[in-house]
Design a protein around this motif. Structure first.
Motif, PDB file in Angstrom:
ATOM      1  N   ILE A   1      30.318  39.253  30.148  1.00  0.00           N
ATOM      2  CA  ILE A   1      31.002  40.336  30.855  1.00  0.00           C
ATOM      3  C   ILE A   1      32.496  40.199  30.609  1.00  0.00           C
ATOM      4  N   THR A   2      33.264  41.178  31.021  1.00  0.00           N
ATOM      5  CA  THR A   2      34.704  41.119  30.787  1.00  0.00           C
ATOM      6  C   THR A   2      35.332  40.037  31.654  1.00  0.00           C
ATOM      7  N   THR A   3      36.378  39.453  31.146  1.00  0.00           N
ATOM      8  CA  THR A   3      37.111  38.435  31.902  1.00  0.00           C
ATOM      9  C   THR A   3      37.708  39.042  33.160  1.00  0.00           C
ATOM     10  N   GLN A   4      38.087  40.314  33.077  1.00  0.00           N
ATOM     11  CA  GLN A   4      38.615  41.008  34.248  1.00  0.00           C
ATOM     12  C   GLN A   4      37.548  41.121  35.335  1.00  0.00           C
ATOM     13  N   ALA A   5      36.302  41.358  34.936  1.00  0.00           N
ATOM     14  CA  ALA A   5      35.211  41.450  35.914  1.00  0.00           C
ATOM     15  C   ALA A   5      35.005  40.114  36.618  1.00  0.00           C
ATOM     16  N   ILE A   6      35.142  39.025  35.879  1.00  0.00           N
ATOM     17  CA  ILE A   6      35.001  37.694  36.484  1.00  0.00           C
ATOM     18  C   ILE A   6      36.072  37.482  37.554  1.00  0.00           C
ATOM     19  N   LYS A   7      37.283  37.906  37.231  1.00  0.00           N
ATOM     20  CA  LYS A   7      38.379  37.760  38.193  1.00  0.00           C
ATOM     21  C   LYS A   7      38.180  38.679  39.388  1.00  0.00           C
ATOM     22  N   SER A   8      37.736  39.900  39.136  1.00  0.00           N
ATOM     23  CA  SER A   8      37.526  40.864  40.226  1.00  0.00           C
ATOM     24  C   SER A   8      36.435  40.388  41.181  1.00  0.00           C
ATOM     25  N   LEU A   9      35.379  39.795  40.626  1.00  0.00           N
ATOM     26  CA  LEU A   9      34.278  39.306  41.448  1.00  0.00           C
ATOM     27  C   LEU A   9      34.564  37.929  42.041  1.00  0.00           C
ATOM     28  N   GLY A  10      35.581  37.272  41.508  1.00  0.00           N
ATOM     29  CA  GLY A  10      35.916  35.936  41.984  1.00  0.00           C
ATOM     30  C   GLY A  10      34.855  34.913  41.627  1.00  0.00           C
ATOM     31  N   LEU A  11      34.279  35.071  40.453  1.00  0.00           N
ATOM     32  CA  LEU A  11      33.196  34.172  40.052  1.00  0.00           C
ATOM     33  C   LEU A  11      33.716  32.778  39.736  1.00  0.00           C
ATOM     34  N   GLU A  12      32.964  31.766  40.185  1.00  0.00           N
ATOM     35  CA  GLU A  12      33.321  30.373  39.942  1.00  0.00           C
ATOM     36  C   GLU A  12      32.058  29.560  39.689  1.00  0.00           C
ATOM     37  N   GLU A  13      32.209  28.448  39.005  1.00  0.00           N
ATOM     38  CA  GLU A  13      31.079  27.556  38.767  1.00  0.00           C
ATOM     39  C   GLU A  13      30.539  27.057  40.101  1.00  0.00           C
ATOM     40  N   GLY A  14      29.208  26.999  40.215  1.00  0.00           N
ATOM     41  CA  GLY A  14      28.574  26.551  41.446  1.00  0.00           C
ATOM     42  C   GLY A  14      28.303  27.662  42.437  1.00  0.00           C
ATOM     43  N   MET A  15      28.745  28.871  42.119  1.00  0.00           N
ATOM     44  CA  MET A  15      28.565  30.010  43.027  1.00  0.00           C
ATOM     45  C   MET A  15      27.174  30.618  42.850  1.00  0.00           C
ATOM     46  N   ALA A  16      26.572  31.051  43.964  1.00  0.00           N
ATOM     47  CA  ALA A  16      25.278  31.728  43.917  1.00  0.00           C
ATOM     48  C   ALA A  16      25.478  33.180  43.501  1.00  0.00           C
ATOM     49  N   VAL A  17      24.714  33.607  42.495  1.00  0.00           N
ATOM     50  CA  VAL A  17      24.822  34.981  41.997  1.00  0.00           C
ATOM     51  C   VAL A  17      23.431  35.504  41.674  1.00  0.00           C
ATOM     52  N   CYS A  18      23.390  36.751  41.257  1.00  0.00           N
ATOM     53  CA  CYS A  18      22.140  37.375  40.841  1.00  0.00           C
ATOM     54  C   CYS A  18      22.322  37.925  39.423  1.00  0.00           C
ATOM     55  N   ALA A  19      21.428  37.517  38.512  1.00  0.00           N
ATOM     56  CA  ALA A  19      21.452  38.028  37.140  1.00  0.00           C
ATOM     57  C   ALA A  19      20.462  39.179  37.057  1.00  0.00           C
ATOM     58  N   ILE A  20      20.926  40.316  36.538  1.00  0.00           N
ATOM     59  CA  ILE A  20      20.123  41.541  36.555  1.00  0.00           C
ATOM     60  C   ILE A  20      19.906  42.036  35.130  1.00  0.00           C
ATOM     61  N   ILE A  21      18.633  42.313  34.796  1.00  0.00           N
ATOM     62  CA  ILE A  21      18.296  42.800  33.440  1.00  0.00           C
ATOM     63  C   ILE A  21      17.294  43.942  33.559  1.00  0.00           C
ATOM     64  N   LYS A  22      17.570  45.028  32.874  1.00  0.00           N
ATOM     65  CA  LYS A  22      16.614  46.138  32.848  1.00  0.00           C
ATOM     66  C   LYS A  22      15.381  45.719  32.050  1.00  0.00           C
ATOM     67  N   SER A  23      14.206  46.155  32.484  1.00  0.00           N
ATOM     68  CA  SER A  23      12.973  45.813  31.775  1.00  0.00           C
ATOM     69  C   SER A  23      12.952  46.397  30.370  1.00  0.00           C
ATOM     70  N   SER A  24      13.636  47.519  30.180  1.00  0.00           N
ATOM     71  CA  SER A  24      13.678  48.151  28.853  1.00  0.00           C
ATOM     72  C   SER A  24      14.561  47.375  27.878  1.00  0.00           C
ATOM     73  N   ASP A  25      15.366  46.437  28.387  1.00  0.00           N
ATOM     74  CA  ASP A  25      16.239  45.616  27.534  1.00  0.00           C
ATOM     75  C   ASP A  25      15.579  44.321  27.118  1.00  0.00           C
ATOM     76  N   VAL A  26      14.363  44.074  27.590  1.00  0.00           N
ATOM     77  CA  VAL A  26      13.673  42.819  27.296  1.00  0.00           C
ATOM     78  C   VAL A  26      12.644  43.032  26.198  1.00  0.00           C
ATOM     79  N   MET A  27      12.795  42.291  25.099  1.00  0.00           N
ATOM     80  CA  MET A  27      11.855  42.337  23.973  1.00  0.00           C
ATOM     81  C   MET A  27      10.874  41.173  24.084  1.00  0.00           C
ATOM     82  N   ILE A  28       9.715  41.337  23.486  1.00  0.00           N
ATOM     83  CA  ILE A  28       8.696  40.301  23.524  1.00  0.00           C
ATOM     84  C   ILE A  28       8.331  39.870  22.111  1.00  0.00           C
ATOM     85  N   GLY A  29       8.220  38.574  21.906  1.00  0.00           N
ATOM     86  CA  GLY A  29       7.807  38.048  20.604  1.00  0.00           C
ATOM     87  C   GLY A  29       6.704  37.011  20.780  1.00  0.00           C
ATOM     88  N   LYS A  30       5.836  36.905  19.757  1.00  0.00           N
ATOM     89  CA  LYS A  30       4.753  35.914  19.782  1.00  0.00           C
ATOM     90  C   LYS A  30       4.847  35.010  18.548  1.00  0.00           C
TER      91      LYS A  30
END
Length: 260
Positions: A231-260
């Motif tokens: 993500i943008t460095t500005q977004a990290i600053k705006s959200l105040g993200l830091e190591e050790g912080m609890a967050v939620c990672a969000i991914i659309k199902s249409s963005d996930v590919m499957i391989g075998k």
């Protein structure tokens, strides 16, 4: 543990370039003589000539030529085609060595972790590559929802075409690998955020690698299973993200590919 392997190139279903023959070609290039080259390899003079004859016969062009007498006193030398064969073989040998090094680093025979081998040949630019077991597959007329149980206990949902599922023969209990780009991973401090994305994983920020414009956020979602988001460095600053912080990672199902 060390993994090693010889490299042999076949031509017309016959062994063409074996490592012993390659050693002979290098020796011929160095010595300019079959007899001297044979001693250096080492192999018998007769075996050296047989090897040269076999390579010349199998190849569309001569690999080695011999001149008798003349101003330079004659000798044996590689043709331009032979020189090019050596260059090609050296390149392939380096690629083989690189592959074996990767194989060695990713395999533990003592612990039986051989399933990794099947995924080594697969290379893709997606930063996130996570292995899991198919829990279920829901089919519709055009698309399919593939539910993948990760080792962390989370379930990842992939929305791909029904044709893709059929082509891959994806079935329940299959071992698969899920791929998604780091740029497609959103980060939120609110795990209850209302959003249409199917995949929301709570975790702890393991590390942040900042750059001038974009930064990499690595989220541990449990059992050392990590998701990478760019993500943008500005977004990290705006959200105040830091190591050790609890967050939620969000991914659309249409963005996930499957391989075998």
């Amino acid at each position: 543990m060390e993994i090693s392997s010889n490299l042999t190139l076949n031509l017309l279903n016959q062994p063409f370039l074996l490592e012993k023959r390659i050693d002979l070609l290098f020796a011929i290039k160095k010595c300019g003589s079959i007899s001297k080259a044979a001693k250096e390899v080492p192999m018998s003079y007769k075996k050296a000539w047989e090897a040269v004859d076999t390579m010349n016969n199998l190849s569309s062009m001569a690999v080695v030529k011999t001149e008798k007498g003349g101003k330079g006193g004659g000798g044996t030398f590689l043709t331009p085609y032979g020189e090019n064969l050596l260059k090609t073989y050296k390149f392939l040998k380096n690629e083989q060595k690189s592959f074996l090094n990767r194989l060695e680093s990713m395999t533990d025979i003592d612990n039986g972790t051989l399933k990794t081998i099947g995924r080594i040949a697969m290379q893709i630019s997606a930063r996130n590559q996570i292995q899991g077991i198919v829990e279920k597959v829901e089919h519709s007329e055009v698309s399919a929802q593939v539910y993948v149980r990760l080792k962390s206990g989370n379930t990842l949902v992939s929305n791909i075409t029904k044709t893709a599922v059929d082509n891959l023969h994806v079935r329940q209990n299959d071992e698969v690998t899920a791929f998604f780009k780091s740029s497609n991973v959103l980060i939120s401090k609110d795990s209850n955020l209302a959003i249409s994305a199917r995949n929301k994983f709570e975790g702890i920020i393991d590390s942040i690698n900042e750059d001038e414009i974009n930064s990499e956020v690595i989220v541990n979602i449990a059992d050392s299973e990590k998701i990478v988001s760019v993500i943008t460095t500005q977004a990290i600053k705006s959200l105040g993200l830091e190591e050790g912080m609890a967050v939620c990672a969000i991914i659309k199902s249409s963005d996930v590919m499957i391989g075998k």
